[in-house]
Design an enzyme around this catalytic site. Structure first.
Site, PDB file in Angstrom:
ATOM      1  N   HIS A 115      -0.852   0.340  10.198  1.00 54.18           N
ATOM      2  CA  HIS A 115      -2.102   0.897   9.678  1.00 54.18           C
ATOM      3  C   HIS A 115      -3.049   1.208  10.829  1.00 54.18           C
ATOM      4  O   HIS A 115      -4.252   1.311  10.643  1.00 54.18           O
ATOM      5  CB  HIS A 115      -2.764  -0.085   8.717  1.00 54.18           C
ATOM      6  CG  HIS A 115      -1.821  -0.655   7.728  1.00 54.18           C
ATOM      7  ND1 HIS A 115      -1.215  -1.868   7.908  1.00 54.18           N
ATOM      8  CD2 HIS A 115      -1.341  -0.147   6.572  1.00 54.18           C
ATOM      9  CE1 HIS A 115      -0.408  -2.094   6.875  1.00 54.18           C
ATOM     10  NE2 HIS A 115      -0.464  -1.076   6.062  1.00 54.18           N
ATOM     11  N   GLY A 128       0.816  -1.198   0.000  1.00 53.22           N
ATOM     12  CA  GLY A 128       0.000   0.000   0.000  1.00 53.22           C
ATOM     13  C   GLY A 128       0.856   1.258   0.000  1.00 53.22           C
ATOM     14  O   GLY A 128       2.012   1.244   0.407  1.00 53.22           O
ATOM     15  N   HIS A 154       3.370   4.599   3.128  1.00 50.00           N
ATOM     16  CA  HIS A 154       4.529   4.186   3.922  1.00 50.00           C
ATOM     17  C   HIS A 154       5.825   4.792   3.393  1.00 50.00           C
ATOM     18  O   HIS A 154       6.910   4.344   3.751  1.00 50.00           O
ATOM     19  CB  HIS A 154       4.647   2.655   3.914  1.00 50.00           C
ATOM     20  CG  HIS A 154       3.438   1.947   4.417  1.00 50.00           C
ATOM     21  ND1 HIS A 154       2.972   2.131   5.695  1.00 50.00           N
ATOM     22  CD2 HIS A 154       2.596   1.070   3.825  1.00 50.00           C
ATOM     23  CE1 HIS A 154       1.886   1.392   5.868  1.00 50.00           C
ATOM     24  NE2 HIS A 154       1.630   0.740   4.751  1.00 50.00           N
TER      25      HIS A 154
END
Lengths: 334, 334
Positions: B221, B55, B58
């Site tokens: 997350h 994802g 980051h």
């Protein structure tokens, strides 16, 4: 603001401890002064020394810029405060190899005074020749006809890079200082602040803004900017920052620039790349060539939110010096 | 949370645009898929390809890790969401030179599924051999006897570094995968969260903590950690993180480690170096040698506050691979 620290008054010394322990192959602390950090190896014989310095809280500036092809040493002040003369003198003596030392620092009253006093001491005690390079890239901090009042901010990265490369290539003391000053002359920065930082000792915000407000031209220590207003889209912010720079210095079709989109602390890399995207579009529309780009946290204000855009207009000499090999803890090898 | 963005749904694509424009000598976006980024040059003939992904949010992970001696390509997902199979397949085809491709990703359900499906497609369509390396370094996310449930966090940096170096040295597909898995086996991370991040689309905090609270083991997350409590001094936090790691893996006197003190987004370098300082003290007391140190933002969660500590136990082979030359936008040359 929650911080991962121990005793607030010890943050700078503990940071330095951790820093030299983390990068022992690159930097060392001087026994003579705990606020003086120099390259791990000795400065090469016959090389001009490059010394930088300023307040803490701007990491990786300035201590992250010490290394081969960059600065030979740094004097570290308290948070947002100039280093006193002592660590400057100690570092000067450590890095001088008989060819003199160039001092590079931002245009702040404390730095001007302390680097000036340090130079007098170094000349008096060990007959070391010193040249001064005062960085004042912050367009917002004074009008164009009062440039001598402008503060130094993220552009100091480029000035240090060029001076370090010039010294490494064997330039003389006056030549290193000259090309560093020339870099400062063609470097402009404009920033925007979104949210304040908090000094560890007081835990007070460095400034206040409304929930949906931004401030154009805000200084690195919370000095007032030129305009407060509603937070705009990233593209509009980038438009404004670049326009203010291009209104201040002639950079036109066919010119070549180095670009730095610098984060002030808590702004994500995602946002910085979105800002860079627009900066690139604007310059491409004007047929200005981006020769090198830098995106990330190069000169912060603790966890301040916001960013700055720096443009340095490159001629052939600056291009070669910007390209020269360098290594420092900010870019510790993978 | 104020953000320098344009349309919230466009942040990932605009970030990628800015990223490839900022580093054109190092990376390029594939025409076949706008979420596939690969090294600017072609992957070398006869070299195993290394593909990472996950994802967004980051940064610099994962796209900052693409470069010579690191990954050959990356598939970029939406914020905190796995990339779908398409960009993974496109990148796989681009970097395969007939020697196969190693996939490296964190142990999350979405990534497991999408990288698995992508591998099937790549094998079916172009007969590309794939090996999987699933990173699960987060000690806090499951007990030691259920390691297969643990998530992947900052340790993926070391796994990518080792795999990239092994591929560059001419290791075979199975050998690259094996040494990368071995790196994961000897890598442990423990983190602490201080303040949440805000997703651009919702502007909601990823978790909530009281004004003076921290959470040990909080996920990247916002997944719940193992313990909430009052924020402690940095040294006590470091003690806790390192102790949890050393309770989980045997690292003892005479062993050699790589250390990463990773910032989660808005935590200053000053704080990270203060944490590193204590990590170094603890390891020195135990006569564990720090062979290499990394301090900075390597794997963030947007502007989350906090940090993680990663230890990788090094044998001679890993030492050589960790030392190998590498270059990627995260470390763009000065």
């Amino acid at each position: 603001m929650k911080k991962l620290i121990n005793i607030p008054n010890d943050v700078v010394d503990e940071m330095i401890d951790g820093y030299v322990k983390a990068h022992p192959k690159l930097v060392r602390k001087l026994n003579e002064n705990k606020r003086s950090i120099v390259i791990a190896s000795e400065t090469r014989e016959n090389k001009v020394g490059v010394l930088i310095g300023g307040g803490s809280g701007h990491e990786p500036a300035f201590m992250g810029y010490v290394g081969k092809g960059m600065a030979d040493g740094v004097a570290v002040g308290n948070i947002f405060a100039s280093p006193p003369p002592d660590p400057i003198v100690a570092a000067t003596k450590a890095i001088d190899k008989g060819n003199g030392v160039v001092y590079i620092y931002g245009n702040y009253a404390g730095d001007l005074m302390n680097f000036g006093m340090a130079a007098e001491l170094a000349e008096l005690e060990e007959d070391i020749d010193i040249e001064f390079v005062v960085v004042n890239d912050d367009v917002a901090s004074a009008p164009n006809n009062e440039k001598e009042k402008r503060r130094g901010i993220a552009g100091e990265f480029f000035v240090t890079k060029v001076a370090g490369a010039a010294a490494e290539k064997g330039y003389s003391l006056k030549e290193v200082a000259e090309v560093a000053r020339q870099t400062n002359n063609v470097t402009r920065t404009m920033g925007v602040g979104l949210s304040p930082c908090y000094l560890p000792q007081t835990n007070e915000p460095s400034f206040t803004l409304e929930n949906n407000e931004m401030e154009i031209g805000l200084g690195h220590h919370g000095e007032p900017g030129v305009e407060k207003g509603e937070l705009q889209e990233a593209d509009r912010v980038a438009d404004r920052l670049v326009q203010d720079i291009l209104n201040d210095i002639t950079i036109s079709k066919g010119n070549k620039v180095a670009v730095l989109v610098n984060g002030l602390g808590s702004t994500t890399k995602m946002e910085l790349y979105i800002v860079f995207r627009r900066v690139e579009q604007i310059l491409a529309e004007k047929s200005i060539e981006i020769y090198r780009s830098y995106v990330g946290n190069y000169s912060t204000s603790l966890e301040m939110g916001g960013c700055s855009v720096t443009l340095t207009k490159l001629d052939d000499e600056l291009t070669e010096l910007i390209d020269a090999e360098a290594n420092c803890p900010m870019y510790a090898q993978l």
